[in-house]
Design an enzyme around this catalytic site. Structure first.
Site, PDB file in Angstrom:
ATOM      1  N   LYS A 156       0.934  -1.417  -0.133  1.00 35.05           N
ATOM      2  CA  LYS A 156      -0.141  -0.256   0.075  1.00 35.05           C
ATOM      3  C   LYS A 156       1.056   1.215   0.157  1.00 35.05           C
ATOM      4  O   LYS A 156       1.819   1.204   0.706  1.00 35.05           O
ATOM      5  CB  LYS A 156      -0.988  -0.083   1.271  1.00 35.05           C
ATOM      6  CG  LYS A 156      -2.098  -0.787   1.108  1.00 35.05           C
ATOM      7  CD  LYS A 156      -2.787  -1.002   2.503  1.00 35.05           C
ATOM      8  CE  LYS A 156      -4.051  -0.001   2.365  1.00 35.05           C
ATOM      9  NZ  LYS A 156      -4.985  -0.249   3.617  1.00 35.05           N
TER      10      LYS A 156
HETATM   11  C1  E4P Z   1      -8.332   0.186   3.686  1.00 31.12           C
HETATM   12  O1  E4P Z   1      -7.425  -0.410   3.312  1.00 31.12           O
HETATM   13  C2  E4P Z   1      -8.201   0.968   5.169  1.00 31.12           C
HETATM   14  O2  E4P Z   1      -7.559  -0.101   6.019  1.00 31.12           O
HETATM   15  C3  E4P Z   1      -9.546   0.963   5.806  1.00 31.12           C
HETATM   16  O3  E4P Z   1     -10.576   0.793   4.964  1.00 31.12           O
HETATM   17  C4  E4P Z   1      -9.792   2.251   6.633  1.00 31.12           C
HETATM   18  O4  E4P Z   1     -10.966   2.541   7.287  1.00 31.12           O
HETATM   19  P1  E4P Z   1     -11.218   3.600   8.251  1.00 31.12           P
HETATM   20  O5  E4P Z   1     -11.604   4.950   7.543  1.00 31.12           O
HETATM   21  O6  E4P Z   1     -12.574   3.141   9.051  1.00 31.12           O
HETATM   22  O7  E4P Z   1     -10.144   3.854   9.326  1.00 31.12           O
END
Ligand code: E4P
Length: 215
Positions: free
Chosen positions: A84
């Site tokens: 990522k």
């Molecule tokens: C995606 O890869 C992220 O880890 C995640 O969906 C973030 O979610 P949040 O906005 O609830 O922290």
């Protein structure tokens, strides 16, 4: 639509995997911090449980060079690791370079169709638009999913739309209706997807009636 679990907690991953509907895992630094465990130990456990489906692990560098270095190390941890990187200009450079090296990427923290367009052009494997965080600032998050799905369809981009920051079952239903490729979902919401009060009431009634049947 593929379903990923959005967590770094191994017990949740095991339980979701046992449900038979799990297509992958996404993590981020906040989710890893919540476990209170060592990063490498967390990753080792996840990759042992999920050795054959995509597992997204996040880089933390702000410049492309650092993102590339960290991604190489993450990719060495398993053949199914997806790196990522943030949806920034530096992230774009990293995606381009990593794609050339055969390392798969997930462009995270995407909040607009234009960011998604650029990361798709750079060759990202996945793009993660964060719908819940847009809802939090009074912008309908799912609107950008509709736009991104349409844009990718218009130009046949191979980048998969991974709906992230999912907060409730309605996000999941709408993602599926819009034709998103993947939804990454917290464990609590995965469980909610199968809940229905009429199912519980029905089971209860069947069991009560079954007791009356001579056996
Ligand atoms: C995606 O890869 C992220 O880890 C995640 O969906 C973030 O979610 P949040 O906005 O609830 O922290």
């Amino acid at each position: 639509m593929k379903l990923f679990i959005d967590t770094a907690a191994i017990e949740e991953i095991r339980e979701a995997n046992a449900m038979g509907v799990l297509d992958g895992v996404t993590t981020n630094p906040s989710l890893v911090a919540k476990t209170g465990r060592d990063f490498k130990a967390v990753v080792k456990d996840i990759l042992k449980e999920i050795p054959d489906r995509p597992v997204s692990l996040e880089t933390t560098a702000l410049d492309a060079k650092g993102m590339i270095e960290q991604s190489k190390q993450l990719a060495d941890m398993g053949p199914n690791v997806i790196c990522k990187v943030p949806s920034t200009v530096e992230g774009l450079k990293a995606i381009k370079a990593l794609t050339g090296m055969g390392i798969k990427t997930n462009s995270t923290l995407c909040f607009s169709p234009n960011q998604a367009l650029l990361v798709a052009k750079a060759g990202a494997t996945f793009v993660s638009p964060f719908v819940g965080r847009l809802d939090d600032i009074s912008q309908v998050g799912m609107d950008i999913i509709a736009d991104i799905v349409q844009i990718f369809e218009n130009y046949d981009y191979e980048t998969e739309v991974l709906v992230a920051s999912v907060r409730n079952p309605l996000h999941v239903r709408e993602a599926a209706l819009l034709g998103a490729d993947i939804c990454t979902i917290p464990f609590s919401v995965i469980k909610q997807l199968m809940q229905h009060p009429l199912t519980d009431i029905g089971i209860d009634k069947f069991l009560k009636d079954w007791e009356k049947v001579p056996k």
